[in-house]
Design a protein around this motif. Structure first.
Motif, PDB file in Angstrom:
ATOM      1  N   VAL A  28      -0.642 -12.824  -2.747  1.00  0.00           N
ATOM      2  CA  VAL A  28       0.138 -12.075  -3.736  1.00  0.00           C
ATOM      3  C   VAL A  28       1.436 -11.581  -3.125  1.00  0.00           C
ATOM      4  N   THR A  29       2.432 -11.441  -3.966  1.00  0.00           N
ATOM      5  CA  THR A  29       3.747 -10.986  -3.501  1.00  0.00           C
ATOM      6  C   THR A  29       4.038  -9.547  -3.915  1.00  0.00           C
ATOM      7  N   LYS A  30       3.346  -9.053  -4.925  1.00  0.00           N
ATOM      8  CA  LYS A  30       3.560  -7.682  -5.377  1.00  0.00           C
ATOM      9  C   LYS A  30       2.505  -6.766  -4.784  1.00  0.00           C
ATOM     10  N   GLN A  31       2.959  -5.722  -4.103  1.00  0.00           N
ATOM     11  CA  GLN A  31       2.057  -4.757  -3.494  1.00  0.00           C
ATOM     12  C   GLN A  31       2.079  -3.450  -4.287  1.00  0.00           C
ATOM     13  N   PRO A  32       1.002  -3.093  -4.956  1.00  0.00           N
ATOM     14  CA  PRO A  32       0.965  -1.798  -5.628  1.00  0.00           C
ATOM     15  C   PRO A  32       0.967  -0.671  -4.600  1.00  0.00           C
ATOM     16  N   THR A  33       1.605   0.443  -4.955  1.00  0.00           N
ATOM     17  CA  THR A  33       1.612   1.601  -4.054  1.00  0.00           C
ATOM     18  C   THR A  33       0.300   2.377  -4.224  1.00  0.00           C
ATOM     19  N   VAL A  34      -0.229   2.858  -3.103  1.00  0.00           N
ATOM     20  CA  VAL A  34      -1.552   3.475  -3.105  1.00  0.00           C
ATOM     21  C   VAL A  34      -1.518   4.844  -2.432  1.00  0.00           C
ATOM     22  N   LEU A  35      -2.170   5.792  -3.088  1.00  0.00           N
ATOM     23  CA  LEU A  35      -2.391   7.142  -2.567  1.00  0.00           C
ATOM     24  C   LEU A  35      -3.880   7.306  -2.310  1.00  0.00           C
ATOM     25  N   SER A  36      -4.245   8.201  -1.398  1.00  0.00           N
ATOM     26  CA  SER A  36      -5.661   8.438  -1.127  1.00  0.00           C
ATOM     27  C   SER A  36      -5.887   9.917  -0.831  1.00  0.00           C
ATOM     28  N   GLY A  37      -7.178  10.326  -0.896  1.00  0.00           N
ATOM     29  CA  GLY A  37      -7.549  11.694  -0.547  1.00  0.00           C
ATOM     30  C   GLY A  37      -7.264  12.704  -1.638  1.00  0.00           C
TER      31      GLY A  37
END
Length: 385
Positions: free
Chosen positions: A240-249
């Motif tokens: 894949v070429t699109k990286q979703p932004t991710v938050l955690s905690g």
């Protein structure tokens, strides 16, 4: 002097012969040099050696900042009867294969189940945390005794069980219960799977249990399957070429805790080919940040994974109204493993997630790249309701 030379040579020969005869029966054949089996690929915390008629397993760093390496003999009852070891040479002598075992962390249990030896488990501290259906059945039938808490094991019950070995888990090595058990003659071997630095390194500790049960080939095969599954998923995510932004905690009191960029959690996110917003951080343990700094950086994050122990959107909202301002909250893109539990409420991720990083990785890929793994159903992570 020259005339006495033949006599001196004869005398020297007689003395040498006499010394050899006196030494007969006192000399001991040295054990073969320990040879590493070269079967450990990722894990740094243990190794297995072959010493001929017995094996040796070394454990280092079973908890952070350990200043000692531990060394254990694994030997059959038949070989032990005709073998002696110097006192203090090893930290424990374990007769294999194990017939009865006590473990102290839920992360130890999947290895027993995968190897088909879960029926050897006779005691565990905090049985309510166990999610495995087969082990829960054994608990219900009275085959697994409750041992209290890991920090204060019920040594009376444990000694009554007479296990062949206790697999210890600790954060600093100061567990008085384990010291008492060891002094009673029951070997305690430390397991440091949780200290490893990568998902596959943690999973490779199934080989630690494999050698305890003389099931090294089975353990190698199981781990190879997990490794192949993990790497196949990782390769798929690279497409894949699109990286979703991710938050955690989430917040605990006034601090937002989330994985640092060198953690195994961050490694999973990297291998899932997502843009973890804190991937460039380093250090030991979790990041501890203010709400304001997280909000400024992650307000528009596409996906929010593992929001602490919260199991519903309403609970998250009640804990802090400001959570509702995140885009991931507004778009219902929050996922947790806290709702995937066993019969008595134990969180399955804490038991099986370490042993099956391939399933964790696939869950993250399914959530972050829904066009991939179209027929896959997430195993641990579910949408926050």
């Amino acid at each position: 002097m020259l005339q006495n030379k033949p006599f001196l040579l004869l005398l020297f020969s007689l003395l040498l012969l006499l010394n050899c005869k006196e030494d007969k029966g006192l000399s001991r054949q040295l054990p073969p040099m320990e040879v590493a089996q070269d079967t450990i690929t990722y894990a740094k915390g243990f190794n297995i050696y072959n010493s001929g008629n017995f094996k040796v397993i070394t454990v280092n760093n079973p908890w952070p900042n350990t200043d000692k390496d531990y060394k254990y003999v694994l030997i059959s009852a038949e070989e032990l009867a005709k073998t002696s070891f110097m006192k203090g040479e090893y930290d424990g002598i374990i007769v294999t294969p194990i017939q009865k075992i006590v473990t102290t962390s839920t992360t130890h249990l999947p290895a027993l189940e995968l190897l088909g030896v879960e029926n050897t488990l006779v005691g565990f501290p905090g049985t309510d945390y166990i999610s495995s259906e087969s082990i829960r059945k054994n608990i219900d039938q009275g085959q697994v005794r409750e041992l209290g808490k890991n920090e204060g094991l019920n040594t009376e019950v444990l000694l009554e069980l007479k296990p062949d070995v206790v697999v210890g888990f600790g954060i600093d090595g100061n567990n008085k219960s384990l010291n008492t058990i060891q002094k009673s003659g029951i070997p305690v071997i430390f397991n440091g799977d949780w200290v490893e630095k990568s998902p596959l390194a943690k999973a490779e500790w199934i080989k630690f249990f494999g050698v305890l049960y003389n099931k090294e080939k089975a353990a190698d095969s199981i781990f190879k399957t997990i490794e192949t599954s993990y790497n196949k998923a990782k390769a798929l995510a690279k497409q894949v070429t699109k990286q979703p932004t991710v938050l955690s905690g989430a917040m605990h009191k006034d601090v937002w805790y989330l994985p640092n960029g060198t953690s195994t959690e961050a490694q999973l996110l990297k291998d899932a080919n997502v843009n973890y917003l804190y991937a460039d951080t380093t250090g030991e343990g979790s990041l501890a940040l203010s709400f304001e700094s997280v909000f400024e950086k992650a307000k528009t994050a596409d996906i929010w994974l593992s929001p602490s122990y919260y199991t519903t959107m309403e609970a998250l909202k009640e804990a802090n109204q400001h959570y509702t301002q995140f885009d991931a909250f507004k778009n219902n893109n929050i996922y947790t493993f806290s709702n995937t539990t066993g019969q008595t409420g134990g969180v399955l991720y804490y038991e099986l997630g370490l042993a099956r990083p391939d399933l964790v990785l696939k869950d993250i890929i399914k959530i972050c790249h829904p066009e991939l793994l179209t027929d896959y159903q997430t195993y641990f992570f579910k949408p926050l309701q």
